[in-house]
Design an enzyme around this catalytic site. Structure first.
Site, PDB file in Angstrom:
ATOM      1  N   SER A 181       6.802   0.681  -4.778  1.00 19.17           N
ATOM      2  CA  SER A 181       5.705   1.627  -4.673  1.00 19.17           C
ATOM      3  C   SER A 181       4.838   1.322  -3.457  1.00 19.17           C
ATOM      4  CB  SER A 181       4.880   1.555  -5.953  1.00 19.17           C
ATOM      5  OG  SER A 181       3.709   2.282  -5.814  1.00 19.17           O
TER       6      SER A 181
ATOM      7  N   LEU B  16       6.582   2.319  -0.323  1.00 15.28           N
ATOM      8  CA  LEU B  16       6.493   3.760  -0.105  1.00 15.28           C
ATOM      9  C   LEU B  16       5.166   4.145   0.536  1.00 15.28           C
ATOM     10  CD1 LEU B  16       7.886   5.426  -3.315  1.00 15.28           C
ATOM     11  CD2 LEU B  16       8.745   5.684  -1.018  1.00 15.28           C
ATOM     12  N   HIS B  17       4.148   3.396   0.213  1.00 18.32           N
ATOM     13  CA  HIS B  17       2.835   3.696   0.773  1.00 18.32           C
ATOM     14  C   HIS B  17       2.666   3.117   2.167  1.00 18.32           C
ATOM     15  CE1 HIS B  17       2.022   4.328  -3.523  1.00 18.32           C
ATOM     16  NE2 HIS B  17       1.128   5.181  -3.102  1.00 18.32           N
ATOM     17  N   GLY B  18       3.732   2.605   2.743  1.00 17.14           N
ATOM     18  CA  GLY B  18       3.614   1.973   4.051  1.00 17.14           C
ATOM     19  C   GLY B  18       3.279   0.519   3.878  1.00 17.14           C
TER      20      GLY B  18
END
Lengths: 401, 457
Positions: free
Chosen positions: B333, B336-338
């Site tokens: 997760s 995915l947010h960088g």
């Protein structure tokens, strides 16, 4: 004899209010455009004719403090006077807050006597005077802008017409909100506050400059705030809005400028703009009617003051300027309306201006223990009330001899 | 009588002067913005700006909706229409990643047809990973932070298709794939929707008009949340409040901002023709008044939760065990947010917190035979002896755990403030700084909770 005067006075008030300024003109050389400060004390109980705030525009004591043009402005823009009065009070409070720890503590006279609210210190072109002018002018700007957005001044309203944005205009954001309030406050303050100052001599220029500096501080502090929205904290949408500065911020900034104020002198280029052509700049944007007194507005604010010390750089728009050094505030000086620091409280541990050494000018101080009743244990009750208890605490205070 | 001589010009003595130092009280009267000012300076411009901002997206979604309802439209043409609205949307809203995104779509489609050995197991995530890493290291931080949401959605979509393809080895139509990836309805604000749901959009013939009211309702909630986030939080709690109140305020601002995005996305989805059942993205009430952190994590973004559950957690469970899978999920997760330290720190903290909370409450629920586990058990088939109806302390304990969750949320959410670095992404030092201001209180509390769990285990 006093009774006779009273009746004459009341008669004059009742018959012709506009006739009052005859008395004003007699001392108009003193603090030309600054008499309106008295409006701050207009509604106070120790005043002669107590009145309800709503009837402020009717009240002769208020009218007496205003110049003809200011009265016209008040008449033409209903609601403005309340805002100006509020602003003037705000200015006094803020000034006293900023100077609470200094020898000169921004004291005011407690009622109108056809004299200047801040006393005779205003007759001198010193730093303190500069600050008073700037803070009052700033307060009017702030208060008018605030009254505008509250809708209590009918002649100004929110102008939402600035919509020059394309469909993808988020890249460079443009203010789409209530744009004109600060502008209105600024313009109104120029008309109202600067009435008496035509910029003909150096002192009037100093006043004009400081008034303008106060206003500029308000509009410059109007700040943009933005916030990002997007999936999990990214910045896909950025929305922005404006916040009017609190007057405390304006006061803090002006106090900084006070500490760094620049002393100015007569500029050589002073007389370059004798030709007062009457291109009265179009003030159609709102109903603050601008009737030029002598010089057109463009010229009135278009001057550059020269620093006293040629090595300093010339004062900027936000800087405060003064002409002469401040008088000593240590001893009482009725000629200048200075109270002196006798009986002032001081802080025995501080080495700053509020410390007893400096505050009492070396005269020494006495220490006593007093019981102070103050509010404490304040709790916030939803919504919106703060309830406090009264506490008695023992405090040691130091007062200057 | 004397006082009447108000225009007397005489010199007056001391009595004319007062030291009004006592009236400093009324400083504060004018300091607070009035509600009207709040409206003029904040609410009105915010709402107006946002409406203007959303108009192109709404138009694009309505085109998608209409295209889905025209029954004569050929299959490929429909998907081309979807793709073109998507191209318009991306160009308009996220032009910084326009070419990059198109390249990614092409590349990920080719990847689907590579031999099986290149895309087995965790290898299916390689294109998405490369895409994110490229953006992270080679893009201007400000631009990257702006388009991160778009990239996130695209990578989630691509990897979900890749995983499904690896398992089912079905044929993926190129038009469908491009339409799915670019579809303007979900490209900008999300949420992630499955490929299957997207394909079902085609040829939906029924027209129902009640959806308009729901669209408007969603929008109203979204704007309400936006106003809270932008204006009201700062208005109700000024900067002079205590540091925990400020933490709560900033965290609330962040949460309401998230609700704004989610409800806008819901509304756009409904306008784009998705069925109502798929438009539930977040449950604000369960986050604001949480039962447990686990519930918060689930209700935060339900489609995202589903994605993580089916593509990371479940496969991970088989190989790594439960704790490993949880950590894996939160790592995925945060990836995915960088590669953002702040988000990673928040998400990993959340991972540990939820694990501790889940274990502890499960244990307590079994020991006391009461409904105090992280997940609410339904009233009818609750296997516990005590529940919130027949035992008052069940409610009490759940309430206490809820307050603990709120405390953690305030602590975790406070860094998403309106400081200058919000546009470029929050830095390492910002996070540590904010947390150390609160003395890392929440981490200590979580540690204490874990110790408690360890002792009674």
């Amino acid at each position: 004899m006093t009774t006779m005067r009273l009746w004459m006075m009341l008669g004059a008030l009742a018959v012709a209010v506009p006739a009052l300024p005859a008395e004003m003109r007699s001392n108009k050389n003193r603090g030309r455009g600054s008499m309106w400060w008295g409006i701050a004390k207009a509604g106070e109980p120790n005043n002669l004719l107590p009145m309800s705030p709503t009837s402020l525009h009717m009240d002769p004591t208020v009218y007496a403090t205003l110049r003809r043009k200011q009265r016209r402005l008040a008449r033409e823009n209903p609601g403005v006077l309340m805002a100006v009065a509020r602003g003037a009070n705000q200015a006094i409070t803020e000034c006293q807050h900023q100077f609470r720890n200094r020898r000169w503590n921004c004291s005011t006279k407690n009622f109108l006597r056809g004299k200047n609210l801040f006393g005779k210190i205003v007759d001198r072109g010193c730093r303190e005077t500069a600050f008073i002018y700037a803070i009052t002018s700033a307060a009017v700007t702030h208060s008018i802008a605030r009254a505008c957005s509250e809708g209590s001044i009918q002649s100004c309203s929110c102008d939402y017409s600035h919509q020059s944005r394309g469909p993808s205009g988020v890249r460079d954001w443009e203010w789409g909100g209530c744009s004109d309030n600060i502008g209105y406050g600024f313009r109104f303050s120029r008309e109202f506050v600067d009435t008496g100052e035509r910029g003909r001599n150096l002192r009037e220029k100093m006043n004009l400059h400081n008034n303008e500096a106060g206003r500029t501080h308000v509009s410059a502090e109007m700040r943009q705030e933005c916030k990002c929205h997007g999936m999990s904290g990214s910045c896909t949408v950025k929305t922005c809005w404006m916040r009017l500065p609190t007057f405390r911020q304006v006061g803090d900034n002006l106090k900084d400028r006070f500490d760094g104020a620049s002393r100015v002198m007569v500029s050589n280029s002073e007389r370059t703009r004798g030709v007062s052509n009457a291109i009265t700049s179009n003030s159609a944007s709102n109903s603050v009617h601008a009737q030029r007194e002598g010089l057109s507005r463009r010229h009135r604010y278009n001057f550059q003051l020269k620093p006293y010390n040629p090595e300093h750089k010339p004062p900027g728009v936000k800087d405060l300027v003064y002409l002469e050094p401040s008088p000593p505030f240590c001893e009482k000086n009725p000629k200048l309306g200075i109270l002196g620091t006798h009986g002032r409280q001081c802080n025995d541990t501080s080495i700053g201006v509020d410390g007893c050494d400096l505050m009492c000018c070396g005269r020494g101080y006495k220490t006593q223990e007093v019981i102070v009743v103050e509010r404490c244990g304040c709790t916030f009750h939803w919504c919106c009330e703060v309830k406090c208890q009264l506490c008695r605490t023992k405090k040691t205070i130091h007062t200057c001899l | 009588m004397d006082s009447v001589s108000m225009y007397d010009d005489n010199e007056c003595g001391d009595q004319c002067f007062t030291e009004n130092t006592e009236d400093l009280d009324y400083d504060f009267v004018y300091d607070q913005e009035t509600p009207l000012e709040l409206y003029h300076y904040c609410i009105f411009p915010t709402v107006k700006d946002t409406i203007w901002y959303l108009v192109p997206l709404i138009v694009a979604s309505l085109i998608c909706n209409v295209a889905a309802r025209i029954s004569q439209l050929p299959h490929n043409v429909f998907h081309c229409v979807m793709a073109f609205t998507g191209i318009f949307t991306i160009w308009n809203y996220a032009y910084e990643c326009f070419y990059l995104l198109l390249l990614f779509i092409l590349f990920s489609y080719i990847f689907l047809y590579l031999p099986m050995k290149f895309r087995r197991g965790t290898k299916v995530f390689i294109p998405s990973l490369l895409f994110i890493l490229y953006c992270e290291f080679f893009m201007n931080p400000k631009e990257w932070h702006k388009i991160r949401g778009v990239v996130m959605i695209a990578t989630m979509k691509a990897s979900s298709v890749a995983v499904d393809k690896a398992e089912l080895s079905s044929h993926i139509n190129f038009y469908e794939y491009v339409g799915y990836m670019l579809c303007s309805v979900t490209a900008l604000f999300g949420p992630w929707t499955s490929f299957e749901n997207y394909r079902n959009l085609y040829k939906k013939t029924t027209w129902k008009f009640w959806w308009i009211f729901i669209v408007i309702g969603y929008m109203a909630i979204a704007f309400f949340c936006l106003c809270i986030s932008n204006c009201w939080t700062n208005w109700i709690l000024s900067n002079s409040a205590g540091k925990w109140m400020l933490a709560f305020r900033d965290a609330l601002g962040f949460r309401t901002s998230h609700y704004f995005i989610c409800f806008t996305a819901s509304s756009i989805m409904l306008m784009g023709g998705y069925p109502l059942s798929q438009t539930l993205i977040t449950k604000p009430l369960e986050i604001e008044v949480p039962r447990s952190l686990v519930q918060v994590v689930i209700s935060w973004n339900i489609p995202m939760h589903n994605w993580l559950k089916s593509y990371v957690f479940r496969p991970g469970c088989k190989q790594l065990g439960k704790f490993g899978a949880i950590i894996m999920t939160y790592l995925a997760s945060s990836l995915l947010h960088g590669l953002n330290f702040q988000l990673a720190a928040v998400l990993l903290s959340l991972g540990f917190y939820t694990y501790i909370e889940y274990q502890l409450r499960n244990l307590l629920a079994n020991v006391f035979h009461a409904c105090i586990a992280s997940k609410q058990c339904s009233l009818y088939k609750c296997e516990h002896l005590r529940n919130s109806i027949n035992c008052y302390w069940v409610t009490l304990v759940n309430g206490l755990f809820g307050i603990l969750a709120m405390f953690h949320l305030a602590y975790l959410g406070l860094m998403f403030d309106t400081s200058d670095i919000q546009e470029t992404g929050y830095s390492y030092s910002h996070t540590i700084d904010k947390w150390s201001q609160l003395g890392f209180a929440s981490h200590w509390v979580a540690f204490a909770t874990y110790c408690g769990y360890y002792l009674i285990r």
